[in-house]
Design a protein around this motif. Structure first.
Motif, short mmCIF file in Angstrom:
data_model
loop_
_atom_site.label_atom_id
_atom_site.label_comp_id
_atom_site.label_asym_id
_atom_site.label_seq_id
_atom_site.Cartn_x
_atom_site.Cartn_y
_atom_site.Cartn_z
N HIS A 6 1.16 -1.12 -0.12
CA HIS A 6 -0.03 -0.35 0.05
C HIS A 6 1.07 1.30 0.14
O HIS A 6 0.33 1.98 0.71
N ASN A 7 1.54 1.82 -0.49
CA ASN A 7 2.49 2.25 -1.29
C ASN A 7 2.79 2.65 -3.20
O ASN A 7 2.11 1.32 -3.68
N TRP A 8 3.14 4.09 -3.05
CA TRP A 8 3.20 3.68 -4.61
C TRP A 8 4.82 3.17 -4.87
O TRP A 8 4.56 2.53 -6.31
N ASP A 9 5.73 2.53 -4.71
CA ASP A 9 6.55 1.76 -5.21
C ASP A 9 5.87 0.34 -5.31
O ASP A 9 6.30 -0.57 -6.34
N SER A 10 5.39 0.10 -4.63
CA SER A 10 4.70 -1.46 -4.55
C SER A 10 3.49 -1.29 -5.01
O SER A 10 3.58 -2.77 -6.09
N ALA A 11 2.75 -0.42 -5.20
CA ALA A 11 2.24 -0.05 -6.75
C ALA A 11 2.48 -0.40 -7.90
O ALA A 11 1.49 -1.01 -8.49
N TRP A 12 3.30 0.39 -8.20
CA TRP A 12 4.59 -0.26 -9.14
C TRP A 12 5.00 -1.42 -9.62
O TRP A 12 5.08 -1.85 -11.46
N ASP A 13 5.16 -1.90 -8.46
CA ASP A 13 5.51 -3.59 -8.60
C ASP A 13 4.55 -4.51 -9.29
O ASP A 13 5.10 -5.25 -9.74
N ILE B 194 2.61 6.90 -12.76
CA ILE B 194 3.17 5.66 -11.72
C ILE B 194 2.92 5.15 -13.59
O ILE B 194 3.08 4.36 -13.86
N ILE B 195 1.04 4.97 -13.80
CA ILE B 195 0.54 4.66 -14.60
C ILE B 195 1.47 5.25 -16.37
O ILE B 195 2.46 3.96 -16.88
N GLU B 196 2.34 6.46 -16.63
CA GLU B 196 3.07 6.52 -17.10
C GLU B 196 4.68 5.38 -17.23
O GLU B 196 5.33 5.45 -18.34
N GLU B 197 4.67 6.20 -16.34
CA GLU B 197 6.58 4.98 -16.19
C GLU B 197 6.15 3.58 -16.47
O GLU B 197 7.15 2.87 -17.10
#
Length: 116
Positions: free
Chosen positions: A58-65, A96-99
């Motif tokens: 539940h953080n941005w880095d984990s969401a990206w992964d 995050i979506i873009e990357e």
């Protein structure tokens, strides 16, 4: 316009939720949010929609992964019923979506916005 993020006006969506002029893929996963859009809501809703694994933090880095490991290739997010948007959190989400799209070619996000 980005290849990863597409904006569609609500008046271009029919009663069945199908885009009239823009093509939202039928397999698109809907990110369901309530009346407020912020980091907590986005992360929880994204995790549910994309069936993230139990180790999602539940953080941005984990969401990206988890998003890049997910099978979800197309997402939709309907902003027409949102009463409050944390723009900073929303911009981080879009980044995050873009990357992810630039790196892995997925996902694409269709954002449904109210008519002007």
């Amino acid at each position: 316009m980005s290849q990863a993020i597409h904006y569609i006006k609500q008046d271009h969506i029919n009663q069945n939720g199908t885009a009239l002029h823009a093509s939202i893929p039928t397999e698109a996963v809907t990110i369901r949010v309530g009346g407020a859009l912020d980091k907590v809501t986005l992360l929880s809703s994204l995790a549910t929609a994309c069936d993230f694994p139990s180790y999602f933090s539940h953080n941005w880095d984990s969401a990206w992964d988890c998003l890049t490991d997910s099978e979800a290739r197309h997402l939709t997010l309907d902003l027409t019923t949102i009463k409050k948007i944390n723009t900073e959190d929303f911009n981080v989400f879009k980044n995050i979506i873009e990357e992810a799209y630039q790196t892995f070619g997925k996902p694409q996000l269709w954002i449904i916005v109210p008519p002007e």
